[in-house]
Design an enzyme around this catalytic site. Structure first.
Site, PDB file in Angstrom:
ATOM      1  N   GLN A   4       0.828  -1.204   0.000  1.00  0.00           N
ATOM      2  CA  GLN A   4       0.000   0.000   0.000  1.00  0.00           C
ATOM      3  C   GLN A   4       0.864   1.257   0.000  1.00  0.00           C
ATOM      4  OE1 GLN A   4      -2.737   0.469   3.297  1.00  0.00           O
ATOM      5  NE2 GLN A   4      -3.152   2.594   2.752  1.00  0.00           N
ATOM      6  N   CYS A  58      -6.419   1.349   2.658  1.00  0.00           N
ATOM      7  CA  CYS A  58      -6.268  -0.002   3.201  1.00  0.00           C
ATOM      8  C   CYS A  58      -7.516  -0.846   2.949  1.00  0.00           C
ATOM      9  CB  CYS A  58      -5.918   0.032   4.682  1.00  0.00           C
ATOM     10  SG  CYS A  58      -7.161   0.756   5.754  1.00  0.00           S
ATOM     11  N   HIS A  98      -8.187   0.175  10.248  1.00  0.00           N
ATOM     12  CA  HIS A  98      -7.304  -0.555   9.345  1.00  0.00           C
ATOM     13  C   HIS A  98      -7.967  -1.867   8.920  1.00  0.00           C
ATOM     14  CE1 HIS A  98      -3.647  -1.432   7.311  1.00  0.00           C
ATOM     15  NE2 HIS A  98      -3.398  -2.513   8.020  1.00  0.00           N
ATOM     16  N   ASP A 152      -1.662  -7.740   4.297  1.00  0.00           N
ATOM     17  CA  ASP A 152      -1.769  -6.379   4.810  1.00  0.00           C
ATOM     18  C   ASP A 152      -0.742  -5.538   4.062  1.00  0.00           C
ATOM     19  OD1 ASP A 152      -1.597  -4.011   6.256  1.00  0.00           O
ATOM     20  OD2 ASP A 152      -1.528  -4.969   8.217  1.00  0.00           O
TER      21      ASP A 152
END
Length: 262
Positions: free
Chosen positions: A110, A116, A190, A207
């Site tokens: 990211q 996110c 998140h 992630d």
């Protein structure tokens, strides 16, 4: 000298590669209808949709979720406990440099601020059985095919430069039940995505703020991301860390990608 490493700001959020201004998106609402609308617009088959998971402890509530569950999104406010754990687990790891058809899972770094949620959705639809439900020649199909041969930094640049992705995201972020924040706002929620690898059957935590995909261990052939084993290795491990910290952050939401009700 330029490097491939994406730096982070003091809050742990990724910054843009050197020489480029960091792009920001309006954050997505934590809402399965909004998320479903976005992935359908991009090209995921209407046979799949996102669903709320109201409980992982009540079998009756869990039974409302269609199975198999292809991807599980954990949404939570970033806490000091989580940040400490993230830094400790990542400090000895090398930056992931995987690419190509041999990758066990597709992972996206990211570099877009407040994206996110989008990164979580892309992780969910790019891996496992969900990937087989993407309509041919759609924006999503094209994006993933273009992303597969690229290294993580180049993949991140691809996401930044894909106009169809930004347009669909902007349209989705403008819908929902609450007023959308500004793209530049500091949002503490998140998204982390859990998927099951079709190659090994292992559970992966994906992630975009981490150094790469995280292998959380093996699952049996008949176990999906909402199975008891997957929840123990993923969501419950997260909750246990917060509980053990004392006064930790226990607010969280779960949204799963599974078969549509229609």
């Amino acid at each position: 000298m330029a490097t491939d490493q994406v730096q982070t700001d003091p809050h742990g959020a990724p910054t843009a590669p050197q020489g480029r201004k960091r792009k920001h998106f309006v954050p997505l609402e934590n809402n399965p209808e909004v998320m479903t609308s976005l992935v359908h617009k991009l090209g995921l088959s209407p046979s799949l949709q996102f669903h709320d998971v109201w409980s992982i402890d009540d079998p009756d509530l869990l039974a409302f979720v269609p199975r198999p569950a292809h991807a599980l999104l954990l949404i939570f406010p970033v806490s000091q406990t989580y940040e400490k754990f993230r830094h400790e687990e990542d400090k000895e790891k090398q930056d992931y440099e995987g690419s190509g058809q041999g990758e066990e899972v597709i992972w996206y770094k990211q570099t877009i601020g407040n994206a996110c949620g989008l990164i979580g959705l892309l992780h969910g639809v790019s891996n496992g059985q969900a990937r087989t439900q993407i309509q041919a020649d759609s924006d999503l199909d094209t994006l993933i095919k273009n992303a597969v041969p690229l290294k993580p930094l180049q993949r991140a640049e691809l996401l930044e430069e894909t106009d169809a992705l930004e347009t669909a995201h902007q349209a989705a972020a403008a819908t929902g039940d609450t007023a959308a924040p500004n793209a530049e706002d500091n949002v503490d929620l998140h998204f982390v995505c859990f998927v099951k690898s079709q190659e090994s059957g292992h559970l992966f935590e994906l992630d975009g703020r981490r150094k790469g995909p995280l292998n959380r261990g093996a699952l049996e052939a008949d176990e999906d991301v909402l199975s008891t084993a997957a929840l123990e290795k993923g969501v419950r491990a997260f909750l246990k860390r917060e509980e053990q910290a004392g006064g930790g952050e226990l607010r969280f939401s779960l949204i799963v990608l599974a078969e549509s009700f229609d």
